[in-house]
Enzyme design. Structure first.
Site, PDB file in Angstrom:
ATOM      1  N   ARG A 171       0.854  -1.187   0.000  1.00 55.66           N
ATOM      2  CA  ARG A 171       0.000   0.000   0.000  1.00 55.66           C
ATOM      3  C   ARG A 171       0.892   1.240   0.000  1.00 55.66           C
ATOM      4  O   ARG A 171       2.047   1.189   0.404  1.00 55.66           O
ATOM      5  CB  ARG A 171      -0.935   0.017   1.220  1.00 55.66           C
ATOM      6  N   ARG A 175      -3.173  10.497   2.468  1.00 55.87           N
ATOM      7  CA  ARG A 175      -3.898  11.173   3.543  1.00 55.87           C
ATOM      8  C   ARG A 175      -4.580  12.408   2.978  1.00 55.87           C
ATOM      9  O   ARG A 175      -3.937  13.272   2.388  1.00 55.87           O
ATOM     10  CB  ARG A 175      -2.937  11.580   4.656  1.00 55.87           C
ATOM     11  N   ARG A 249      20.450  -4.864   1.329  1.00 53.19           N
ATOM     12  CA  ARG A 249      20.816  -3.586   0.740  1.00 53.19           C
ATOM     13  C   ARG A 249      21.683  -2.855   1.744  1.00 53.19           C
ATOM     14  O   ARG A 249      21.472  -2.939   2.951  1.00 53.19           O
ATOM     15  CB  ARG A 249      19.579  -2.748   0.420  1.00 53.19           C
ATOM     16  N   ARG A 281      18.509  10.840   0.374  1.00 57.04           N
ATOM     17  CA  ARG A 281      18.060  11.906   1.265  1.00 57.04           C
ATOM     18  C   ARG A 281      19.255  12.626   1.873  1.00 57.04           C
ATOM     19  O   ARG A 281      20.378  12.108   1.890  1.00 57.04           O
ATOM     20  CB  ARG A 281      17.143  11.372   2.367  1.00 57.04           C
ATOM     21  N   GLU A 301      22.836  10.428   2.169  1.00 59.19           N
ATOM     22  CA  GLU A 301      22.678   8.978   2.327  1.00 59.19           C
ATOM     23  C   GLU A 301      22.537   8.326   0.957  1.00 59.19           C
ATOM     24  O   GLU A 301      21.628   8.648   0.196  1.00 59.19           O
ATOM     25  CB  GLU A 301      21.438   8.703   3.187  1.00 59.19           C
ATOM     26  N   TYR A 349      13.194  -6.481   8.800  1.00 60.75           N
ATOM     27  CA  TYR A 349      13.391  -5.079   9.165  1.00 60.75           C
ATOM     28  C   TYR A 349      12.515  -4.739  10.370  1.00 60.75           C
ATOM     29  O   TYR A 349      11.318  -4.986  10.379  1.00 60.75           O
ATOM     30  CB  TYR A 349      13.048  -4.143   8.007  1.00 60.75           C
ATOM     31  N   ASP A 351      11.448  -1.576  13.102  1.00 65.30           N
ATOM     32  CA  ASP A 351      11.545  -0.245  13.674  1.00 65.30           C
ATOM     33  C   ASP A 351      12.071  -0.383  15.098  1.00 65.30           C
ATOM     34  O   ASP A 351      12.039  -1.470  15.687  1.00 65.30           O
ATOM     35  CB  ASP A 351      10.180   0.448  13.679  1.00 65.30           C
TER      36      ASP A 351
END
Length: 370
Positions: A171, A175, A249, A281, A301, A349, A351
């Site tokens: 997805r 917003r 990666r 970024r 980066e 991964y 958080d």
């Protein structure tokens, strides 16, 4: 010396686990191949600014238990992640919201934005997306995809969106409010004084040795013995890649000190979405803590293909690699007195809040003898 646990990796997972086991009266010895603790959340003071040495880390969570836990070790400010995207000479707010849509199409209302997106999706007639490009187009239409998704994604993965599988994007949140808060989580912020201080407190009273890999540590003749091992490095490396390499990666960073520049880009994080710009970024670290220092520090980066010896940042969780990880997991289950944790040990991964929660759960299981 004999310890209950040898913990390989002084990052967030290993440090939380070590701290929790110490509270329960277990002895731990921690090693890390890097020359510092704190793993990828390591922060270092430069020009009086806490620099996120391995990329931007914004703490955010919906889990009140985790939020209360981490705040034992630091005071958190009220930083809200509101990145900006640059495409050519155009600036857009992220996440995709009404500010983004207004800038793209000159519209003002959610109804206008929804109509524009639906119109673009309808023109494409994509019923079954065959690749990531078609998947993204079917979710957000051509304008959002071309300017804000395509180039950034191709840089991140190192290949064309047409060569990437559709399932990598399930997805793309749209917003329809004028809200630039990137995360929906109610609890978020940056630890005042940087992340390294948190890990220092977690590891207080626990012997730590940096600058040594697990492989080198095992080859040494030494007096350190242990009952159980927590391994937070790459699971395929633990088994000497006997089933083949998992894919990752990598990233590399260019950090520049600007002692005479007070404010370089006006925002902590700016994404560069064109494929032609080699970095994804740019981070201006002082803005994470609302810094007033006379100088500034910025980091570019760059995503990179991983090869042995490089730092692995992101597991490539496609079907092929997940199958291979499943085979390594079978080997792991046969290892006596060995635990695998963290994003490299579990090839997933995480958080930061999920890392903490997983480490706390593992510590509870160990304490209960499960």
């Amino acid at each position: 010396m004999h310890y209950d646990f040898l913990i390989v990796g002084a990052g967030l997972f290993g440090s939380v686990f070590a701290s929790e086991m110490k509270k329960r009266g277990r002895s731990c010895y921690v090693i890390d191949r890097r020359d510092h603790i704190a793993g990828n959340i390591y922060t270092q003071e430069r020009l009086g600014i806490n620099v996120h040495c391995y990329g931007a880390h914004i703490f955010h969570t919906s889990d009140r238990t985790v939020w209360d836990y981490i705040r034992q070790f630091a005071e958190f400010n009220h930083y809200i992640n509101s990145p900006v995207a640059v495409y050519k000479n155009e600036l857009y707010n992220l996440p995709f919201n009404m500010n983004t849509f207004s800038r793209l199409w000159g519209i003002r209302t959610p109804a206008e934005a929804k109509e524009k997106i639906a119109e673009q999706i309808g023109e494409l007639h994509i019923s079954e997306p065959k690749n990531l490009e078609e998947q993204a187009l079917s979710l957000v239409g051509r304008d959002v995809y071309e300017k804000l998704v395509k180039g950034y994604t191709e840089k991140q993965w190192g290949r064309s969106c047409r060569e990437l599988p559709a399932f990598l994007i399930k997805r793309l949140p749209l917003r329809f409010t004028y809200d630039n808060n990137y995360f929906n989580d109610p609890y978020q912020g940056i630890p005042v004084g940087g992340y390294t201080r948190i890990v220092e407190k977690l590891l207080e009273g626990i012997p730590v040795r940096t600058g040594v890999s697990f492989q080198a540590f095992r080859e040494e003749e030494q007096d350190i013995t242990y009952d159980r091992l927590l391994y937070t490095g790459m699971i395929d490396e633990y088994f000497d890649y006997r089933l083949g390499e998992l894919e990752y990666r990598s990233l590399y960073f260019e950090t520049e000190e600007m002692p005479e520049q007070e404010n370089y880009q006006g925002n902590a994080v700016i994404n560069y979405t064109e494929r032609e710009v080699p970095y994804t970024r740019m981070i201006e670290h002082k803005h994470f803590e609302f810094g007033k220092q006379p100088g500034t520090v910025v980091t570019r980066e760059y995503p990179a293909q991983w090869k042995r010896g490089d730092e692995p940042y992101y597991p490539v969780n496609d079907e092929k690699n997940n199958r291979l990880y499943g085979e390594y997991l079978k080997l792991a289950e046969q290892e006596k007195n060995v635990l695998f944790g963290g994003r490299l040990g579990q090839y997933q991964y995480y958080d930061m809040d999920k890392t903490i929660k997983a480490a706390l759960e593992m510590a509870r299981s160990e304490a209960a003898g499960v």
